[in-house]
Design an enzyme around this catalytic site. Sequence first.
Site, short mmCIF file in Angstrom:
data_model
loop_
_atom_site.label_atom_id
_atom_site.label_comp_id
_atom_site.label_asym_id
_atom_site.label_seq_id
_atom_site.Cartn_x
_atom_site.Cartn_y
_atom_site.Cartn_z
N CYS A 1 0.21 -2.91 -0.90
CA CYS A 1 -0.08 -4.38 -0.86
C CYS A 1 -1.20 -4.77 0.21
O CYS A 1 -2.51 -4.21 -0.08
CB CYS A 1 1.24 -5.07 -0.35
SG CYS A 1 1.13 -6.79 -0.79
N GLU B 1 7.76 0.64 -3.65
CA GLU B 1 8.92 1.27 -2.75
C GLU B 1 10.07 0.61 -3.41
O GLU B 1 11.29 1.24 -3.25
CB GLU B 1 8.78 1.00 -1.34
CG GLU B 1 8.61 -0.61 -0.85
CD GLU B 1 7.23 -1.37 -0.85
OE1 GLU B 1 7.05 -2.03 -0.04
OE2 GLU B 1 6.39 -0.52 -1.75
N HIS C 1 4.34 -3.40 -4.94
CA HIS C 1 5.30 -2.69 -3.87
C HIS C 1 6.22 -1.54 -4.57
O HIS C 1 7.41 -2.00 -5.09
CB HIS C 1 6.18 -3.74 -3.36
CG HIS C 1 5.53 -4.65 -2.31
ND1 HIS C 1 5.27 -3.88 -0.97
CD2 HIS C 1 4.93 -5.78 -2.29
CE1 HIS C 1 4.95 -5.05 -0.25
NE2 HIS C 1 4.42 -6.04 -1.05
#
Length: 536
Positions: free
Chosen positions: A381, A509, A507
């Site tokens: 990001c 993750e 993102h």
Amino acid sequence: MSKFVFVTGGVVSSIGKGIVAASLGRLLKSRGYSVSILKLDPYLNVDPGTMSPFQHGEVFVTEDGAETDLDLGHYERFTDTAMTRLNSVTTGSIYQAVINKERRGSYNGGTVQVIPHITREIRERIHRVAANSNADIVITEIGGTVGDIESLPFLEAIREFKNDVNKNDVAYIHVTLLPYIKTSGEIKTKPTQHSVKELRSIGIQPDLLVCRSDKEINEGLKRKLSGFCGVNLNCVIEALDADSIYSVPLSLKNEGLCKQTLNCLELEDKECDLENWEKIIHNLRNPGNPIKVALVGKYIELGDAYLSVVEALRHACIEQKALLDLYWISAEMIEEKSAEEYLNDVDAIVVPGGFGNRGVNGKIEAIKFAREKNIPFLGLCLGMQCAVIEWARNIAQLPDASSSELNPDSENPVIHLLPEQEDIVDLGGTMRLGVYPCRLQKNTTGKELYNEDVIYERHRHRYEFNNYYKQSFLDSGYKISGTSPDGRLVELIELVDHPYFLACQYHPEFLSRPGKPHPLFKGLIKASQEKLEQSN
């Protein structure tokens, strides 16, 4: 018809209710039951989207674009089940909904009160999760601690809930602390007794006690708790401090948490399949060589601000049989000194997301160091935006290059506001949020890692790569390896002549799971291992 489990916490905050709820979800799923987990948060914010990471930790983004509590990340990682905006409820969102109904005249001129209107709205939210997910079992975690004034409407709502369904369709689990007094050498049960007494005064009798402790709880203590708290002896569950949150499901399985919960719900205790989970724990406890990963962030004082990033790194290390040696590096410290002083000995560098000017130049210096020293790098990001700014300043010779967020007066805004964001005033829930498709380009590292033509990733941002600079970017040795399907938005970039240099606007993750690490994180750790092998 769904069954319902409510998880409350007593004695102290941060007792681990979320991990208990997630672990129970994992155990139920391993027995073939479908599960959805709901979090009730007793704060007045409508959602955590505008809350400071220093106060609240990370904001977890769901597929449908809800900004939620970080516990939803635990729920998804443990159960490998996607949650939605329905799975996150705050006091603020409840009051907002009730007040909006009152303004529309939905209550026919009646006096609007906490009971029944607020508690009814809470119960309806729980039923909505059951209807939407069609889950066999809906687990609801009630935030806060029993005795907090903020939690009272939620506790009253779950007390009333047992009147909505059959008696055997509801189970109450109370997570509590048994403190060990070192001077007397005793584990004390009195705080738990008082916590259960408080619950009973509300009208809730817990069916199971999950007792957190750093010392083993003997049979005598379990009998004492059973007698004083009105809980069956088999339902007093020991929860010792664990070496990893991922080992908690196995220890709670051995204590009988899932079996006793199913017994309360009058459901079959099916055969449990945790073989894959046991392999994860085996790899976690038997790692290979350490990989030193620097996490260069601006909120590192609170580790929970980057919880999903850390867990994604851990998942990748488990898969690659490596030991995660995490270096928490403040971007502002790099600004004060130098990247070399803090990053010279690391094997990989991760620059995660964030907002605002503070620490950005430190992130940019860290990225420059990774690029010049051939250290495997992953930007997320804001990390991608900083990578683009670093390129512009140091390769494209645009020293004033910046983001229009960071410097609205920059003559070279290589990162600029998304067009659809230009007229937005409110901050909450207005970013580019949720899952969006990304088309990967052939002959790129990104395509090789994903092995897909189109991927779907979660987003949370307002700013994007400025396409005015695209050709210059491509001519300088970078590749744009992923874009929106229409080619308008740059989503994934990479550096060609580098062991591993990737940065994404999304993102990744949020999609990493134990046993199924995200390709970008797995690629980072693998590249670090290969570079170490070459240097040896």
